[in-house]
Scaffold this motif. Structure first.
Motif, PDB file in Angstrom:
ATOM      1  N   GLY A  60       0.791  -1.225   0.000  1.00 37.47           N
ATOM      2  CA  GLY A  60       0.000   0.000   0.000  1.00 37.47           C
ATOM      3  C   GLY A  60       0.820   1.271   0.000  1.00 37.47           C
ATOM      4  N   ILE A  61       1.912   1.281   0.737  1.00 34.96           N
ATOM      5  CA  ILE A  61       2.729   2.493   0.821  1.00 34.96           C
ATOM      6  C   ILE A  61       3.501   2.738  -0.470  1.00 34.96           C
ATOM      7  CG2 ILE A  61       4.839   1.475   1.791  1.00 34.96           C
ATOM      8  CD1 ILE A  61       4.841   3.870   3.786  1.00 34.96           C
ATOM      9  N   GLU A  62       3.735   1.659  -1.251  1.00 37.39           N
ATOM     10  CA  GLU A  62       4.486   1.797  -2.500  1.00 37.39           C
ATOM     11  C   GLU A  62       3.762   2.678  -3.513  1.00 37.39           C
ATOM     12  OE1 GLU A  62       7.519   0.745  -3.084  1.00 37.39           O
ATOM     13  OE2 GLU A  62       7.736  -0.372  -1.188  1.00 37.39           O
ATOM     14  N   GLU A  63       2.420   2.770  -3.406  1.00 37.47           N
ATOM     15  CA  GLU A  63       1.654   3.624  -4.319  1.00 37.47           C
ATOM     16  C   GLU A  63       1.986   5.099  -4.114  1.00 37.47           C
ATOM     17  OE1 GLU A  63      -0.088   2.307  -6.689  1.00 37.47           O
ATOM     18  OE2 GLU A  63      -0.051   0.242  -5.949  1.00 37.47           O
ATOM     19  N   PHE A  64       2.656   5.433  -3.017  1.00 40.17           N
ATOM     20  CA  PHE A  64       2.986   6.823  -2.709  1.00 40.17           C
ATOM     21  C   PHE A  64       4.493   7.050  -2.641  1.00 40.17           C
ATOM     22  CE2 PHE A  64      -1.281   6.042  -1.223  1.00 40.17           C
ATOM     23  CZ  PHE A  64      -1.964   7.162  -1.670  1.00 40.17           C
ATOM     24  N   LEU A  65       5.266   6.110  -3.216  1.00 44.37           N
ATOM     25  CA  LEU A  65       6.717   6.206  -3.218  1.00 44.37           C
ATOM     26  C   LEU A  65       7.275   6.085  -4.637  1.00 44.37           C
ATOM     27  CD1 LEU A  65       7.517   3.870  -0.186  1.00 44.37           C
ATOM     28  CD2 LEU A  65       7.814   6.365  -0.232  1.00 44.37           C
ATOM     29  N   GLU A  66       8.354   6.823  -4.891  1.00 46.42           N
ATOM     30  CA  GLU A  66       9.119   6.677  -6.121  1.00 46.42           C
ATOM     31  C   GLU A  66      10.433   5.964  -5.787  1.00 46.42           C
ATOM     32  OE1 GLU A  66       8.257   7.191  -9.079  1.00 46.42           O
ATOM     33  OE2 GLU A  66       7.319   9.145  -9.445  1.00 46.42           O
ATOM     34  N   THR A  67      10.887   5.138  -6.693  1.00 46.23           N
ATOM     35  CA  THR A  67      12.172   4.460  -6.524  1.00 46.23           C
ATOM     36  C   THR A  67      13.270   5.243  -7.237  1.00 46.23           C
ATOM     37  OG1 THR A  67      11.122   2.283  -6.379  1.00 46.23           O
ATOM     38  CG2 THR A  67      13.453   2.325  -6.955  1.00 46.23           C
ATOM     39  N   LYS A  68      14.352   5.565  -6.500  1.00 48.31           N
ATOM     40  CA  LYS A  68      15.465   6.301  -7.089  1.00 48.31           C
ATOM     41  C   LYS A  68      16.734   5.458  -6.986  1.00 48.31           C
ATOM     42  CE  LYS A  68      16.012  10.740  -6.711  1.00 48.31           C
ATOM     43  NZ  LYS A  68      16.241  12.108  -6.153  1.00 48.31           N
ATOM     44  N   TYR A  69      17.439   5.357  -8.112  1.00 49.78           N
ATOM     45  CA  TYR A  69      18.709   4.635  -8.167  1.00 49.78           C
ATOM     46  C   TYR A  69      19.858   5.645  -8.210  1.00 49.78           C
ATOM     47  CZ  TYR A  69      22.654   2.655 -10.811  1.00 49.78           C
ATOM     48  OH  TYR A  69      23.926   2.333 -11.266  1.00 49.78           O
ATOM     49  N   ILE A  70      20.825   5.457  -7.349  1.00 48.51           N
ATOM     50  CA  ILE A  70      22.025   6.299  -7.332  1.00 48.51           C
ATOM     51  C   ILE A  70      23.241   5.387  -7.522  1.00 48.51           C
ATOM     52  CG2 ILE A  70      23.426   7.912  -5.963  1.00 48.51           C
ATOM     53  CD1 ILE A  70      20.841   8.561  -4.382  1.00 48.51           C
ATOM     54  N   GLY A  71      23.999   5.627  -8.572  1.00 42.89           N
ATOM     55  CA  GLY A  71      25.209   4.863  -8.816  1.00 42.89           C
ATOM     56  C   GLY A  71      26.410   5.570  -8.197  1.00 42.89           C
ATOM     57  N   VAL A  72      27.181   4.872  -7.392  1.00 42.83           N
ATOM     58  CA  VAL A  72      28.280   5.481  -6.648  1.00 42.83           C
ATOM     59  C   VAL A  72      29.622   4.920  -7.123  1.00 42.83           C
ATOM     60  CG1 VAL A  72      29.234   5.926  -4.342  1.00 42.83           C
ATOM     61  CG2 VAL A  72      26.749   5.707  -4.641  1.00 42.83           C
ATOM     62  N   GLU A  73      30.492   5.811  -7.601  1.00 44.61           N
ATOM     63  CA  GLU A  73      31.827   5.417  -8.037  1.00 44.61           C
ATOM     64  C   GLU A  73      32.641   4.895  -6.848  1.00 44.61           C
ATOM     65  OE1 GLU A  73      35.272   4.977 -10.390  1.00 44.61           O
ATOM     66  OE2 GLU A  73      33.180   5.348 -10.980  1.00 44.61           O
ATOM     67  N   ILE A  74      33.390   3.804  -7.062  1.00 45.26           N
ATOM     68  CA  ILE A  74      34.244   3.265  -5.997  1.00 45.26           C
ATOM     69  C   ILE A  74      35.690   3.141  -6.488  1.00 45.26           C
ATOM     70  CG2 ILE A  74      32.387   2.006  -4.854  1.00 45.26           C
ATOM     71  CD1 ILE A  74      33.407  -0.525  -6.224  1.00 45.26           C
TER      72      ILE A  74
END
Length: 478
Positions: free
Chosen positions: A464-478
């Motif tokens: 239910g809470i996923e309907e009000f969330l956006e998924t963000k991907y952050i790629g981090v250099e290592i």
């Protein structure tokens, strides 16, 4: 009653109760008397609600998840403490009996409790990419300003089922309740205010007519999410409106729930389950059993016992002591039910009990049991009332085929003494939810939603809470 003299009847915008430039009456469908006159929102006030929600979204997502959860928990506690008062409001403006209304309030409150706990459990990911060149960081963020549109049949539960996850996620909202039952929504918003919801986070509007006002809100680029519960017909219109701005949509739409009684079912249990599945909320529920497919081996016994149970229900105003079936929400709605039954009889249906409108004032229709052929037109309609059409089937396969022969797929019911047989049947049914040997399975902790034209997305549960969330991907250099 004093309780109805103390109700909030205004709009709620940016933390203030404000009058509209006009009002509409809210009536008691059991006697058609006016309970209250509630404010109607102008286009300018709808725009102010969007302004308020947009401004509040600058700070609300930054509020600690624990604090968001505690506000929802406080709202839950107030609702439970005041359940009797809230149930009277629902019963009076909706027509449902007091026991149904009290059950709805307690069910509605649970969404605030469930999502108060989910507010602190929004998950993410941190892992190494398969190539080894970076870290993959996945986080969840609130979608943003959300428009919530709720129906008249469950005016409390449909509001909390949307407000709860929205606030837990960090979204701000604009609530548009049904014009038939706005008092319950206003009471819930007032409870949220007492629980500590900051100004602008929750707003309540009531544009009349609603269509043009909602269309303008959906064209505002600051509104990015729509959660709607109502008919599939209206849902299609809203999806088209939302497409222009590519607004995210979750849609809980119509149902045409089949209730399958297999040849090995315990008939007494099936009748008891049928009474819950059909008569909860007087049949005015998208989850209500709408078509009964009963194996020929048990059809006579099931029909006789269901007819007796339905015929014994006390039809009376919702607040009357001992009432078991109240009024429909309006005379117009009652007349729709009556017309469906009349048309089914014209097409060969046999009336076992009920089947005739009640003389006198009030939107009453009696509990009705019909025996119909498998092609009777009533089987294609969502009845939304206390009418149970029974079709006799010759096999499990025929029952499944008939059950799936609809554009809807919200919920189905299966009764069988063989769990393996019941699960096999449940898996074959084109439905988002299936109840096995149980008349009610709705639960705030479980995902609620359907297949086909019964909707998009899920409400309640972990989803239910996923309907009000956006998924963000952050790629981090290592």
């Amino acid at each position: 009653m004093l309780i109805f003299m103390q109700l909030k009847t205004q709009l709620y915008i940016d933390g203030k109760w404000v009058d509209g430039t006009s009002t509409i009456p809210v009536t008691d469908p059991s006697n058609e008397s006016i309970i209250a006159n509630v404010s109607v929102a102008t286009d300018a006030q709808c725009a102010l609600a969007v302004d308020a929600a947009s401004s509040a979204f600058k700070t609300w997502p930054k509020t600690a998840p624990r604090l968001r959860g505690e506000i929802l928990r406080k709202a839950f506690e107030i609702m439970v403490a005041e359940a009797d008062r809230l149930a009277e409001i629902i019963s009076k403006e909706n027509g449902k009996v007091l026991t149904d209304a009290k059950g709805e309030i307690l069910y509605a409150a649970e969404f605030f409790r469930w999502f108060s706990e989910e507010a602190v459990r929004i998950n993410g990911e941190f892992r190494t990419a398969p190539s080894g060149d970076k870290r993959i960081l996945v986080t969840k963020q609130p979608v943003g300003v959300s428009l919530l549109i709720t129906p008249w049949n469950f005016p409390a539960a449909m509001a909390t089922r949307k407000i709860g996850p929205a606030l837990a996620a960090g979204c701000t909202v604009i609530l548009k309740p049904a014009g038939e039952t706005p008092l319950t929504a206003m009471a819930i918003v007032e409870i949220l205010e007492r629980a500590g919801v900051p100004a602008g986070v929750v707003n309540l509007i009531l544009p009349v007519p609603s269509g043009p006002g909602i269309a303008k809100i959906l064209k505002d680029p600051r509104v990015v999410n729509l959660s709607f519960t109502g008919s599939t017909e209206v849902g299609r219109v809203l999806l088209k409106e939302a497409a222009d701005q590519v607004i995210r949509c979750s849609m809980e739409l119509g149902g045409n729930a089949p209730f399958l009684v297999l040849a090995d079912a315990n008939v007494d249990d099936a009748v008891a389950g049928a009474m819950l599945a059909k008569m909860r909320n007087g049949g005015a529920a998208c989850t209500a059993a709408n078509r009964f497919y009963v194996a020929k081996e048990v059809a006579a016994e099931f029909t006789e016992k269901l007819t007796k149970a339905m015929g014994a229900l006390k039809l009376a105003p919702g607040l009357e002591t001992g009432a078991q079936l109240g009024a429909s929400v309006s005379v117009k709605e009652r007349n729709k039910i009556a017309q469906l039954v009349d048309d089914s009889v014209t097409n060969g249906a046999k009336i076992n009990v009920g089947g005739k409108s009640i003389d006198g004032s009030g939107a009453f229709y009696p509990a009705t049991v019909l025996t119909v052929s498998k092609d009777n037109p009533i089987l294609k309609q969502e009845i939304f009332g206390p009418v149970a059409p029974i079709v006799i089937t010759s096999s499990d396969e025929e029952a499944i085929t008939l059950a799936n022969a609809t554009e809807f797929g919200l919920i189905a019911y299966v009764y069988s003494s063989d769990l393996k047989r019941a699960i096999r049947t449940a898996e074959a049914l084109e439905s988002g939810m299936v109840a096995i040997n149980k008349g009610v399975i709705s639960d705030p902790a479980a995902p609620f939603g359907g297949f086909k034209q019964s909707g998009l997305g899920r409400e309640g549960g972990f989803a239910g809470i996923e309907e009000f969330l956006e998924t963000k991907y952050i790629g981090v250099e290592i």
